[in-house]
Write a protein that holds these residues in place. Structure first.
Motif, mmCIF file in Angstrom:
data_model
loop_
_atom_site.group_PDB
_atom_site.id
_atom_site.type_symbol
_atom_site.label_atom_id
_atom_site.label_comp_id
_atom_site.label_asym_id
_atom_site.label_seq_id
_atom_site.Cartn_x
_atom_site.Cartn_y
_atom_site.Cartn_z
ATOM 1 N N LYS A 30 -2.208 0.210 -10.022
ATOM 2 C CA LYS A 30 -3.371 0.301 -9.114
ATOM 3 C C LYS A 30 -4.483 -0.548 -9.696
ATOM 4 C CE LYS A 30 -5.967 4.232 -9.321
ATOM 5 N NZ LYS A 30 -6.526 5.568 -9.002
ATOM 6 N N GLU A 31 -5.323 -1.165 -8.854
ATOM 7 C CA GLU A 31 -6.472 -1.978 -9.333
ATOM 8 C C GLU A 31 -6.069 -2.762 -10.582
ATOM 9 O OE1 GLU A 31 -9.740 -2.526 -8.463
ATOM 10 O OE2 GLU A 31 -10.260 -0.910 -7.079
ATOM 11 N N ASN A 47 -2.148 -9.604 -8.584
ATOM 12 C CA ASN A 47 -2.738 -8.283 -8.743
ATOM 13 C C ASN A 47 -2.783 -7.536 -7.414
ATOM 14 O OD1 ASN A 47 -3.369 -7.985 -11.524
ATOM 15 N ND2 ASN A 47 -4.934 -9.568 -11.284
ATOM 16 N N THR A 49 -4.639 -3.878 -5.305
ATOM 17 C CA THR A 49 -5.841 -3.044 -5.280
ATOM 18 C C THR A 49 -5.500 -1.552 -5.321
ATOM 19 O OG1 THR A 49 -6.805 -4.757 -3.902
ATOM 20 C CG2 THR A 49 -8.021 -2.691 -4.064
ATOM 21 N N TRP A 50 -4.679 -1.121 -4.351
ATOM 22 C CA TRP A 50 -4.379 0.317 -4.279
ATOM 23 C C TRP A 50 -3.078 0.634 -5.006
ATOM 24 C CZ3 TRP A 50 -6.266 -2.542 -0.186
ATOM 25 C CH2 TRP A 50 -7.567 -2.211 0.209
ATOM 26 N N HIS A 51 -2.761 1.933 -5.046
ATOM 27 C CA HIS A 51 -1.492 2.384 -5.622
ATOM 28 C C HIS A 51 -0.373 1.513 -5.084
ATOM 29 C CE1 HIS A 51 -4.053 6.012 -5.580
ATOM 30 N NE2 HIS A 51 -3.430 6.346 -6.695
ATOM 31 N N ASP A 70 -3.259 -5.691 1.064
ATOM 32 C CA ASP A 70 -2.652 -6.523 0.014
ATOM 33 C C ASP A 70 -1.335 -7.159 0.455
ATOM 34 O OD1 ASP A 70 -4.642 -6.132 -1.862
ATOM 35 O OD2 ASP A 70 -3.629 -4.483 -2.880
#
Lengths: 397, 397
Positions: A30-31, A47, A49-51, A70
């Protein structure tokens, strides 16, 4: 090109999963720009952002669950074939996926022993437990340490070529700095000279620039892992530098030792030379011991024993570690049997792993002797990637 | 100067520990240049190699256990008063320390909800459990989420000043790019123009340069979090940019929306204007709701409700998040009641926290309208750090 490298590493992952009989490798993050699992650089390439759940299966298929915003970036940047977005919660689609594939074991991105295989935060582990609490999969989680260790450790011919380049460029800079070292120069000035070469050639340093290079002159230095100081080079000093570069994503990590001649000297004093030769021979003997199947602690024993049996204190660290994309890379190392190294001293070494060999010893009144060489394990022994230092480099005082 | 900032934040930590009645905050890390706990940047100020324990106590004292080779660097770079080295194992001296201080509770650096408070890896958690298995302290571990959240969230006057600078410089670059946007330019060219300004002024981008800035033009864009493409600006497009800079360690994160006039148009069409005003008013209404004590989901409700009650789809993300040293900073946010946000939508907001407000909506056939403003919570409401966009920026086609 980036996607080709990722695809190559995913293919290697599938071979490792089959070899170790693991149904699925889960990278749960995550993140990831804030707290970054280093495995993302090897098989994902971007990369999130969320789970997010990146899954490589023993059957060769690849699946990524990411937040809906994403999806587009994940499709663009990764080599994962199946990218699924979700809006409010990953739990339901992820659990549904598990029931569909029904993996007998799930290797997850955590490890007690190997930092670079330990990208799962504890908070994310607790979230994963929440997802799986009412399923049969909670008890099927295992560490993916072995996967990461093999994936990072077993270098392809192309990777070894890239590492040769980094070593050669480090040796070139060591040659250049020899002409710069002289009495009156400070550790900081010497470090700046080196950093000038690094930036002039568009390289990165192999670790934090605050102590890459680390420069130590004389008998009263700060010790390994400290940054360079305003301490000045003096006649009679032993001076050593710990330094590496990262070129095309691959690191070097090397050390060399110089001696500053005193007025009238044409060679180092006997006690300095003795220390140097004991250290040099401890490296040679360790290299002769190195081959696939031996354990790191057996190799550490050889160098440590040679040094202490010659009357010097043992070095306060391991003999060497793997390197690759990171200067301190994952997996077994040439470590002593100390608690802090966990299981890593006891794991048999494998072909195509690259190690440093870096003992040290103190010569009273002069400073530290330390060299760091790089070797790659072959079928029956090891091959040096660096040209080993066999004599002290003498600086005219 | 660096040490002064660290000392200031340690002092603030001690206040928070007293306020929340927590005896000890433990930051437990290893090889922190590879997997980096963001709290290190706030209160420690350097990286470490081996298992290290940084402890701030309610009584104001500070203690660090680090590998012996890290002692010198830790003394040089951190503001910790007591730095202890160890050679082979951290377990014994660490446990001894706990028995000496006998903390009633120990806040540890993990969090299910807040990524930036979740620097403890799961492997390191397992190691900590090994250390404490036979002690009374295993059951005294709690998450340090609240400490980190307050420490990052509550901005000092000096921190808010630094954030104003980042906002102002972002607005300046938005002004400059307005003169560059025209039909035929690609998203990538516009991004390059912005990155040119960033590097010319010696700034960093506030997040990964691959999608900072993110540029979206027209009705068929890739959606948030994607990088700029070769898509060209056309007449009739809505164009928006998501962008921020990091100056002196503090980030901005803002969005603006432009409309490209078609031949003969002197203003945007009615449906575009309606979308713009609905979005603008949703931000204003959310800002009016914002004050210490309200929860983030209540604020999200206001903007989300205004947008959907005007016939638009709801935005597929939260209304806003905190920012500071990171563009997506820790702690409660203006989030909807979705599982993936954990407890964060329900935590009362506090004075001196800085939030983005960034709803979005789609205008069929033209593109996305989205603005992102920045506000800081005051005693009784909020103050804008950005100058809110109140009209579409029109580009002559």
């Amino acid at each position: 090109m980036q996607k080709e490298l990722l695809t190559e590493k995913i293919k290697q992952t599938v071979e490792i999963l089959n070899e170790k009989n693991i149904d699925m490798w889960l990278i749960f993050v995550k993140e990831s720009s804030a707290i970054h699992d280093p495995s993302l650089d090897i098989v994902v390439g971007t990369n999130v952002t969320w789970h997010s759940a990146f899954m490589i299966m023993k059957d060769g298929s690849t699946h990524a669950f990411v937040g809906s915003l994403d999806v587009s970036n994940t499709k663009d940047c990764t080599a994962f074939e199946n990218v699924y977005g979700y809006l409010k919660s990953l739990k339901e689609p992820f659990v549904e996926f598990l029931y569909k594939y029904d993996p007998a074991n799930i290797a997850v991105n955590y490890s007690k022993n190997t930092n670079l295989a330990d990208g799962l935060t504890h908070g994310m582990y607790l979230t994963l437990v929440d997802y799986l609490r009412d399923t049969k999969y909670l008890n099927r989680l295992i560490s993916s340490e072995e996967i990461v260790s093999s994936l990072r450790g077993r270098k392809s011919a192309r990777e070894i070529d890239l590492m040769r380049t980094s070593v050669k460029e480090t040796e070139r800079i060591f040659d250049e700095v020899t002409g710069f070292i002289k009495p009156g120069r400070t550790e900081k000035e010497i470090a700046q000279f080196i950093l000038g070469k690094v930036s002039e050639r568009g390289y990165e340093t192999a670790w934090d620039v605050e102590h890459c290079p680390a420069v130590f002159t004389g008998p009263d230095t700060a010790g390994a892992h400290a940054g360079p100081t305003d301490r000045k080079v003096e006649k009679g000093h032993l001076l050593n530098i710990d330094f590496g570069v990262k070129i095309n994503g691959y690191c070097s990590d090397m050390q060399r030792t110089w001696y500053i001649l005193r007025d009238g000297e044409t060679d180092a004093p006997e006690n300095v030379k003795k220390g140097f030769y004991v250290l040099r021979d401890s490296i040679r003997l360790a290299g002769e011991k190195l081959k696939p199947g031996v354990t790191g602690c057996e190799v550490d024993d050889v160098a440590r024993g040679h040094i202490t049996s010659n009357g010097y204190d043992e070095y306060p660290h391991g003999l060497g570690h793997q390197l690759g994309r990171s200067a301190h890379d994952a997996g077994p190392g040439l470590f002593p049997r100390w608690e802090k190294y966990g299981t890593l001293p006891y794991i048999p070494l494998e072909k195509s792993q690259v190690f440093t060999i870096e003992p040290r010893l103190n010569v009273e009144g002069h400073g530290i002797v330390t060299m760091e060489e790089e070797v790659v394990l072959t079928e029956s022994g090891c091959e040096y990637l660096s040209v080993p230092q066999t004599e002290l480099i003498l600086i005219k005082g």
